[in-house]
Design a protein around this motif. Structure first.
Motif, PDB file in Angstrom:
ATOM      1  N   ASP A 141       0.846  -1.193   0.000  1.00 47.72           N
ATOM      2  CA  ASP A 141       0.000   0.000   0.000  1.00 47.72           C
ATOM      3  C   ASP A 141       0.881   1.242   0.000  1.00 47.72           C
ATOM      4  O   ASP A 141       1.762   1.390   0.857  1.00 47.72           O
ATOM      5  N   VAL A 142       0.634   2.127  -0.973  1.00 51.14           N
ATOM      6  CA  VAL A 142       1.416   3.353  -1.097  1.00 51.14           C
ATOM      7  C   VAL A 142       0.476   4.557  -1.191  1.00 51.14           C
ATOM      8  O   VAL A 142      -0.725   4.408  -1.405  1.00 51.14           O
ATOM      9  N   TYR A 143       1.063   5.754  -1.065  1.00 48.35           N
ATOM     10  CA  TYR A 143       0.286   6.985  -0.983  1.00 48.35           C
ATOM     11  C   TYR A 143       0.924   8.043  -1.882  1.00 48.35           C
ATOM     12  O   TYR A 143       1.893   8.699  -1.502  1.00 48.35           O
ATOM     13  N   PRO A 144       0.404   8.200  -3.109  1.00 47.66           N
ATOM     14  CA  PRO A 144       1.006   9.116  -4.079  1.00 47.66           C
ATOM     15  C   PRO A 144       1.092  10.567  -3.603  1.00 47.66           C
ATOM     16  O   PRO A 144       1.965  11.304  -4.041  1.00 47.66           O
ATOM     17  N   ASP A 145       0.178  10.971  -2.715  1.00 52.06           N
ATOM     18  CA  ASP A 145       0.206  12.329  -2.174  1.00 52.06           C
ATOM     19  C   ASP A 145       0.711  12.269  -0.738  1.00 52.06           C
ATOM     20  O   ASP A 145      -0.004  11.854   0.179  1.00 52.06           O
ATOM     21  N   LYS A 146       1.955  12.699  -0.525  1.00 51.58           N
ATOM     22  CA  LYS A 146       2.581  12.594   0.788  1.00 51.58           C
ATOM     23  C   LYS A 146       1.849  13.402   1.856  1.00 51.58           C
ATOM     24  O   LYS A 146       1.923  13.085   3.044  1.00 51.58           O
ATOM     25  N   GLU A 147       1.176  14.483   1.443  1.00 50.21           N
ATOM     26  CA  GLU A 147       0.510  15.368   2.399  1.00 50.21           C
ATOM     27  C   GLU A 147      -0.926  14.953   2.688  1.00 50.21           C
ATOM     28  O   GLU A 147      -1.600  15.581   3.509  1.00 50.21           O
ATOM     29  N   ALA A 182      13.488   3.771   1.493  1.00 48.57           N
ATOM     30  CA  ALA A 182      13.228   2.325   1.500  1.00 48.57           C
ATOM     31  C   ALA A 182      11.837   2.026   0.968  1.00 48.57           C
ATOM     32  O   ALA A 182      11.638   1.080   0.193  1.00 48.57           O
ATOM     33  N   ALA A 183      10.853   2.834   1.367  1.00 51.68           N
ATOM     34  CA  ALA A 183       9.481   2.651   0.878  1.00 51.68           C
ATOM     35  C   ALA A 183       9.420   2.826  -0.635  1.00 51.68           C
ATOM     36  O   ALA A 183       8.755   2.058  -1.343  1.00 51.68           O
ATOM     37  N   ARG A 184      10.140   3.830  -1.139  1.00 51.85           N
ATOM     38  CA  ARG A 184      10.119   4.091  -2.589  1.00 51.85           C
ATOM     39  C   ARG A 184      10.838   3.001  -3.372  1.00 51.85           C
ATOM     40  O   ARG A 184      10.400   2.611  -4.461  1.00 51.85           O
ATOM     41  N   MET A 185      11.927   2.499  -2.838  1.00 53.24           N
ATOM     42  CA  MET A 185      12.677   1.453  -3.530  1.00 53.24           C
ATOM     43  C   MET A 185      11.886   0.143  -3.561  1.00 53.24           C
ATOM     44  O   MET A 185      11.786  -0.516  -4.601  1.00 53.24           O
ATOM     45  N   ILE A 186      11.335  -0.230  -2.423  1.00 52.24           N
ATOM     46  CA  ILE A 186      10.601  -1.494  -2.328  1.00 52.24           C
ATOM     47  C   ILE A 186       9.319  -1.460  -3.155  1.00 52.24           C
ATOM     48  O   ILE A 186       8.976  -2.425  -3.833  1.00 52.24           O
ATOM     49  N   SER A 187       8.630  -0.324  -3.118  1.00 49.97           N
ATOM     50  CA  SER A 187       7.330  -0.233  -3.793  1.00 49.97           C
ATOM     51  C   SER A 187       7.444   0.150  -5.266  1.00 49.97           C
ATOM     52  O   SER A 187       6.505  -0.054  -6.029  1.00 49.97           O
ATOM     53  N   LYS A 188       8.581   0.743  -5.669  1.00 50.62           N
ATOM     54  CA  LYS A 188       8.767   1.275  -7.018  1.00 50.62           C
ATOM     55  C   LYS A 188       7.822   2.444  -7.283  1.00 50.62           C
ATOM     56  O   LYS A 188       7.565   2.802  -8.434  1.00 50.62           O
ATOM     57  N   SER A 189       7.311   3.048  -6.204  1.00 51.84           N
ATOM     58  CA  SER A 189       6.422   4.203  -6.301  1.00 51.84           C
ATOM     59  C   SER A 189       7.192   5.447  -5.870  1.00 51.84           C
ATOM     60  O   SER A 189       7.397   5.666  -4.673  1.00 51.84           O
ATOM     61  N   PRO A 190       7.647   6.262  -6.811  1.00 52.60           N
ATOM     62  CA  PRO A 190       8.531   7.383  -6.466  1.00 52.60           C
ATOM     63  C   PRO A 190       7.863   8.504  -5.674  1.00 52.60           C
ATOM     64  O   PRO A 190       8.556   9.340  -5.100  1.00 52.60           O
ATOM     65  N   GLN A 191       6.522   8.524  -5.626  1.00 55.77           N
ATOM     66  CA  GLN A 191       5.835   9.606  -4.926  1.00 55.77           C
ATOM     67  C   GLN A 191       5.601   9.322  -3.439  1.00 55.77           C
ATOM     68  O   GLN A 191       5.327  10.232  -2.664  1.00 55.77           O
ATOM     69  N   THR A 192       5.703   8.071  -3.022  1.00 55.65           N
ATOM     70  CA  THR A 192       5.284   7.725  -1.665  1.00 55.65           C
ATOM     71  C   THR A 192       6.391   7.949  -0.643  1.00 55.65           C
ATOM     72  O   THR A 192       7.583   7.892  -0.965  1.00 55.65           O
TER      73      THR A 192
END
Length: 472
Positions: A141-147, A182-192
């Motif tokens: 689970d990732v969150y494209p909008d950090k805010e 680490a979250a971005r590397m593992i998820s491949k989601s650059p925004q989270t």
């Protein structure tokens, strides 16, 4: 004079990726007998996940039962044949709501049951050698909008869940939270800035439940597809009459596995289980010989109605669902989204939402062009309190009737045990609360629950009021 709104399945529905084999599968339009049976012991309405599973457990527990199953369209062509193929427990997601509504033990029942579903479905697939592309993996689970406020809410929910002493220790051991790089590397989601990972699975749902229906027919189920149930009436001797355009059938028990179409037959649930249209699509790399592969399934979450879900199939196809905000008109009109049963079309606005979807969201896809190979809509059943309704309908004066419906867009890790519970009620002649534990108590039907305000609908109207110039 305006025409009364209908809540039955429509003809001419959009074809999903999963239904691509439907025309080649004669069983899709199976009718066990040429004419409807005049009388049966149990009649199940709906041939999707809930209906197929209910029939499966009824015939497993009592092979002598005369069981019929009526489906308005082709077999498994409703939500089960058009979902995201995601067998994904929520665990932390919405845990704060469950804790508030059900307390610590009740919330733990929901989490533990969803974890158990994962392994129960795998066991059914393995034991029966079902070809349905079942793939055990991890969700991310990732969150494209950090805010976005959803980030803090879900993190607090996760911490609270992990502190609950009633939740399985083995599940907690497999739940991980990653932050930052680490979250971005593992998820491949650059925004989270955060990623939650935990056990989940994916499958071809239509194949799975077509296989289960075939097993049921071999055990004596009378399956009647393209047989719309228009109403159910009572008799003077305590039985029920199920009405269809093809005739009627008398039965001792009726099981409503009608999910998003429930209010079409049970007016008592008109404001309790409301149909909601969703959109899903399949995405393929333009160069199929060089398709990036994501090892996880995904949830991409926001506090707006634009959260998405995604699986990466073994053949490289991506299945993505969500983008609900695209179903709201610019003036705030939600009639094509909420309280809607029209799965015959997809708006151009929704189609545009999935263009370059992967390239925009995953680093491994940033140099890969893709095409939306198929896009479809489907009807889900959303409830007034976010939880399904499971059990007998005595509370609304319908003794001998049962319901397995209202899975709030989250049926894969909830339906199987719910169907088993109702089947057990019938075969053991008990009420759901009298059974040895089968499902979370929060799923039980009660008059109090049915009559509660629809807090989910209230949330939708609040969102529309805050973000749109509503002219309804």
């Amino acid at each position: 004079m305006p025409t009364e709104k209908q809540y039955f399945p429509l003809d001419g529905y959009t074809k999903s990726f999963w239904l691509g084999l439907e025309d080649q599968e004669e069983f899709s339009s199976h009718r066990t007998t040429r004419e409807l049976p005049s009388e049966v012991d149990v009649l199940v309405i709906g041939s999707g996940y809930a209906g197929a599973s209910t029939a499966h457990y009824l015939l497993h527990q009592d092979p002598a039962l005369r069981v019929a199953l009526y489906e308005a369209r082709t077999a498994c062509s409703g939500a089960t044949g058009r979902n995201g193929g995601h067998v994904k427990p929520y665990y932390h997601r919405n845990y704060d709501l469950y804790l508030q509504m059900l307390g610590e033990k009740g919330a733990a029942e929901v989490v533990n049951s969803e974890y158990d579903h994962l392994w129960a479905i795998k066991k059914i697939v393995d034991d029966n050698n079902i070809d349905c592309d079942f793939f055990l993996t991890r969700a991310c689970d990732v969150y494209p909008d950090k805010e976005d406020s959803r980030v803090a809410r879900d993190l607090e929910a996760a911490k609270s869940m992990l502190a609950n002493p009633h939740i399985y220790p083995e599940m907690k051991k497999q739940f991980q939270i990653f932050h930052g790089a680490a979250a971005r590397m593992i998820s491949k989601s650059p925004q989270t800035d955060i990623a939650f990972t935990y056990p989940a699975a994916s499958c071809w749902p239509w194949k799975l439940f077509i296989s289960i229906l075939k097993m049921c027919v071999a055990k004596g189920l009378n399956l009647q597809t393209n047989t719309l149930v228009t109403k159910v009436t009572s008799t003077d001797n305590g039985k029920w009459v199920v009405h269809t355009p093809r005739g009627t059938t008398i039965c001792g028990k009726v099981v409503y596995c009608t999910n998003g179409y429930t209010k079409g037959l049970l007016e008592e649930f008109s404001n309790t289980i409301v149909p909601q249209r969703g959109v899903c699509c399949s995405i393929e790399a333009a160069d199929k010989d060089h398709t990036p592969h994501l090892t996880n399934t995904y949830g991409l979450f926001t506090s707006r109605p634009n959260s998405d879900y995604l699986i990466n199939r073994p053949d490289g196809t991506i299945i993505v669902g969500g983008r609900d905000e695209s179903l709201i008109k610019p003036n705030g009109d939600i009639s094509g989204w909420f309280d809607c049963v029209d799965d015959t079309y997809v708006d151009e606005v929704s189609k545009a939402e999935f263009k370059d979807y992967m390239k925009k969201r995953f680093s491994t896809w940033e140099n890969t062009d893709s095409d939306v190979s198929k896009i479809w809509s489907g009807i889900l059943g959303f409830t007034n309190d976010y939880l399904p309704y499971v059990g007998e309908l005595d509370v609304i004066g319908k003794k001998g009737c049962y319901i397995v419906a209202g899975f709030h867009g989250h049926g894969m890790p909830r339906v199987l045990f719910s169907a088993k519970a109702v089947a057990t009620c019938i075969t053991q002649n008990k009420k759901v609360h009298e059974l040895e534990y089968t499902i979370p108590k929060g799923f039980f039907v009660s008059k109090e629950r049915i009559e509660k305000p629809n807090v989910y609908e209230q949330g939708i109207h609040k969102f529309v009021k805050e973000h749109y110039d509503a002219k309804l």
